[in-house]
Design an enzyme around this catalytic site. Structure first.
Site, mmCIF file in Angstrom:
data_model
loop_
_atom_site.group_PDB
_atom_site.id
_atom_site.type_symbol
_atom_site.label_atom_id
_atom_site.label_comp_id
_atom_site.label_asym_id
_atom_site.label_seq_id
_atom_site.Cartn_x
_atom_site.Cartn_y
_atom_site.Cartn_z
ATOM 1 N N ARG A 195 0.828 -1.209 0.000
ATOM 2 C CA ARG A 195 0.000 0.000 0.000
ATOM 3 C C ARG A 195 0.866 1.263 0.000
ATOM 4 O O ARG A 195 0.975 1.964 -1.001
ATOM 5 C CB ARG A 195 -0.935 -0.016 1.217
ATOM 6 C CG ARG A 195 -2.097 0.994 1.131
ATOM 7 C CD ARG A 195 -1.756 2.403 1.590
ATOM 8 N NE ARG A 195 -1.264 2.464 2.960
ATOM 9 C CZ ARG A 195 -0.784 3.579 3.506
ATOM 10 N NH1 ARG A 195 -0.699 4.700 2.804
ATOM 11 N NH2 ARG A 195 -0.345 3.572 4.752
ATOM 12 N N ASP A 196 1.539 1.536 1.090
ATOM 13 C CA ASP A 196 2.325 2.765 1.213
ATOM 14 C C ASP A 196 3.532 2.741 0.282
ATOM 15 O O ASP A 196 3.941 3.771 -0.249
ATOM 16 C CB ASP A 196 2.774 2.926 2.666
ATOM 17 C CG ASP A 196 3.304 4.309 2.973
ATOM 18 O OD1 ASP A 196 3.045 5.237 2.189
ATOM 19 O OD2 ASP A 196 3.987 4.470 3.996
ATOM 20 N N HIS A 237 6.257 4.336 12.630
ATOM 21 C CA HIS A 237 6.314 4.320 11.165
ATOM 22 C C HIS A 237 7.346 5.372 10.745
ATOM 23 O O HIS A 237 7.034 6.563 10.672
ATOM 24 C CB HIS A 237 4.925 4.656 10.607
ATOM 25 C CG HIS A 237 4.822 4.602 9.126
ATOM 26 N ND1 HIS A 237 4.054 3.668 8.474
ATOM 27 C CD2 HIS A 237 5.363 5.376 8.152
ATOM 28 C CE1 HIS A 237 4.120 3.869 7.161
ATOM 29 N NE2 HIS A 237 4.918 4.912 6.945
ATOM 30 N N HIS A 262 10.321 7.032 8.207
ATOM 31 C CA HIS A 262 10.908 7.176 6.870
ATOM 32 C C HIS A 262 12.401 7.437 7.035
ATOM 33 O O HIS A 262 12.843 8.011 8.031
ATOM 34 C CB HIS A 262 10.235 8.307 6.110
ATOM 35 C CG HIS A 262 8.904 7.934 5.540
ATOM 36 N ND1 HIS A 262 8.602 8.036 4.209
ATOM 37 C CD2 HIS A 262 7.786 7.434 6.130
ATOM 38 C CE1 HIS A 262 7.367 7.630 3.986
ATOM 39 N NE2 HIS A 262 6.847 7.257 5.148
ATOM 40 N N CYS A 301 8.715 10.042 -0.214
ATOM 41 C CA CYS A 301 8.019 11.095 0.519
ATOM 42 C C CYS A 301 7.941 12.318 -0.385
ATOM 43 O O CYS A 301 8.975 12.859 -0.760
ATOM 44 C CB CYS A 301 8.764 11.450 1.810
ATOM 45 S SG CYS A 301 8.021 12.819 2.705
ATOM 46 N N ASN A 332 10.220 4.566 3.033
ATOM 47 C CA ASN A 332 10.009 3.896 4.310
ATOM 48 C C ASN A 332 11.236 3.116 4.768
ATOM 49 O O ASN A 332 12.094 2.739 3.964
ATOM 50 C CB ASN A 332 8.847 2.899 4.163
ATOM 51 C CG ASN A 332 7.521 3.578 3.941
ATOM 52 O OD1 ASN A 332 6.960 4.190 4.838
ATOM 53 N ND2 ASN A 332 7.005 3.475 2.728
#
Length: 312
Positions: free
Chosen positions: A28-29, A221, A223, A254, A263
Site C-alpha cells: 500500500r504505502d 512508522h 521514513h 516522501c 520507508n
C-alpha cells in the site's frame, strides 16, 4: 559483491522486547507513490511472496478514490486475487465512509484511518481542519467497530511538518488520544518526512504516555529520508514498542522532502532484529528475493542496503 553470510552475528541487548511484529506496508504505502501503474497481477504476487516470507501483517491496499491515488484504483480486484491465508492479517486503509463500504464489501477484517498531527497537513491531505478531521473519522471507526473490524489510527507528521516545522509532542499525543478514545486499537506514529531523531522519539512517546495512551497501543512508522529510521526504531523498541511499520525493499517515497528515500526497509529492520536476537517470524532470504524481484519489475535498484548487499 554479496556478503558471505546471510545473517548477522547475534548479540542480544538488555531492555528490548523478545518479539516484534512487523507491520508490512509495502503493497500500500510502498507502491502508492509509483508514477507508473503497477499491474494488479504483480501486486497480487507481491502480497503472496511477502506472506511466503513469513510476514503476518500485510497492509494490502487503500479504498481511496481513484482520482486521488490512481495506483490503488484496483483495490477490490487485488483483494479478490489475493489468497487470504489463515494467520495472516490483510488490513486496508479507508479514508471515509465510502471507503469503509467498499472494504466491507471486500470482506476485510482490519482497517486503518489516516489522521494528521498538524493543521496544515489536515487541510492539504484531508480538506479538513485539525479538529474537523475527527468528525470525518468518527462514523468510520464507529461503524467499523460495530461490524467487528479492528481499527488502526495513523498519525502523520508526528515528528515534523514541511510547512509548519517543529510539531509539539503534546499536540501529537492529543491527536492520538482522540483516535484511541474514538475506538482505534492501535496508534501508528508517523515520521512522514523522516526528520525525527532518537531523542525526539522518546519525547513523543513520553507525551503519549502522559496523555493516557499506553506504549502497548503504539506502533512506529519511520521514513529514512535522513538515515535515521533504524536508530529511531531502536529508540522506540527500548521504550517497549513492539510493532514496527516497514516496507519491503524500502519502497515508498516522501513527496514533501527532497531526496526522500522512503520507508524503513523491511530487510534492514530484520537484519537489526536478527542481530539483537529479537524474534519476528520473517525469512530474510525470501524477503531479499521478493524485493529484488519487485525492484526488477519497477525497473530500478532497491533502496534497501540489505537487499543490495545480499542480492549481489
Amino acid at each position: 559483491m554479496a556478503l558471505t553470510t546471510e545473517l548477522p552475528q547475534r548479540v542480544p541487548a538488555d531492555g528490548l522486547p523478545h518479539r516484534v511484529t512487523i507491520y508490512e506496508v509495502g503493497p500500500r504505502d510502498g507502491l502508492q507513490n509509483e508514477s507508473g501503474i503497477v499491474p494488479v497481477e504483480v501486486k497480487a504476487e507481491f502480497v503472496e511472496r511477502l506472506a511466503d516470507a513469513g510476514l503476518t501483517t500485510l497492509e494490502t491496499t487503500s479504498f481511496v478514490h481513484p482520482k486521488w491515488v490512481p495506483q490503488l484504483a484496483d483495490a477490490a480486484d487485488l483483494l479478490e486475487r489475493v489468497e487470504r491465508r489463515a494467520g495472516v492479517d490483510y488490513p486496508v486503509l479507508v479514508p471515509n465512509e465510502r471507503g469503509l463500504d467498499r472494504a466491507l464489501q471486500a470482506g476485510v477484517e482490519h482497517v486503518a484511518i489516516f489522521a494528521s498531527a498538524t493543521e496544515t497537513f489536515a487541510g492539504k491531505n484531508l480538506n479538513r481542519t485539525l479538529d474537523e478531521q475527527f468528525g470525518m473519522f468518527e462514523p468510520v471507526v464507529t461503524r467499523a467497530r460495530a461490524e467487528g473490524l479492528r481499527v488502526r489510527g495513523y498519525v502523520s507528521m508526528a515528528f515534523g511538518d514541511p510547512w509548519e516545522g517543529a510539531v509539539d509532542p503534546a499536540q501529537v499525543a492529543g491527536v492520538g488520544r482522540r483516535l484511541v478514545e474514538m475506538g482505534c486499537g492501535q496508534l501508528s506514529l508517523g515520521d512522514t518526512i523522516g526528520t525525527g531523531t532518537a531523542g525526539h522519539v522518546d519525547a513523543v512517546i513520553d507525551a503519549c504516555v502522559a496523555a493516557g495512551v499506553g506504549v502497548d497501543t503504539l506502533a512506529v512508522h519511520f521514513h529514512d529520508t535522513y538515515g535515521q529510521a533504524l536508530a529511531n526504531t531502536l529508540a522506540a523498541l527500548r521504550r517497549g514498542v513492539t510493532t514496527v511499520d516497514a516496507s519491503a525493499g524500502g519502497l515508498g517515497g516522501c513527496p514533501y522532502a527532497e531526496s526522500a528515500t522512503g520507508n524503513l526497509a523491511t530487510e534492514d529492520l530484520v537484519w537489526m532484529l536478527d542481530g539483537l536476537g529479537i524474534a519476528h517470524g520473517a525469512d530474510l532470504a525470501k524477503l531479499v528475493d521478493t524485493s529484488a524481484w519487485m525492484a526488477a519489475a519497477l525497473g530500478r535498484p532497491s533502496p534497501s542496503r540489505v537487499v543490495r548487499a545480499l542480492s549481489g
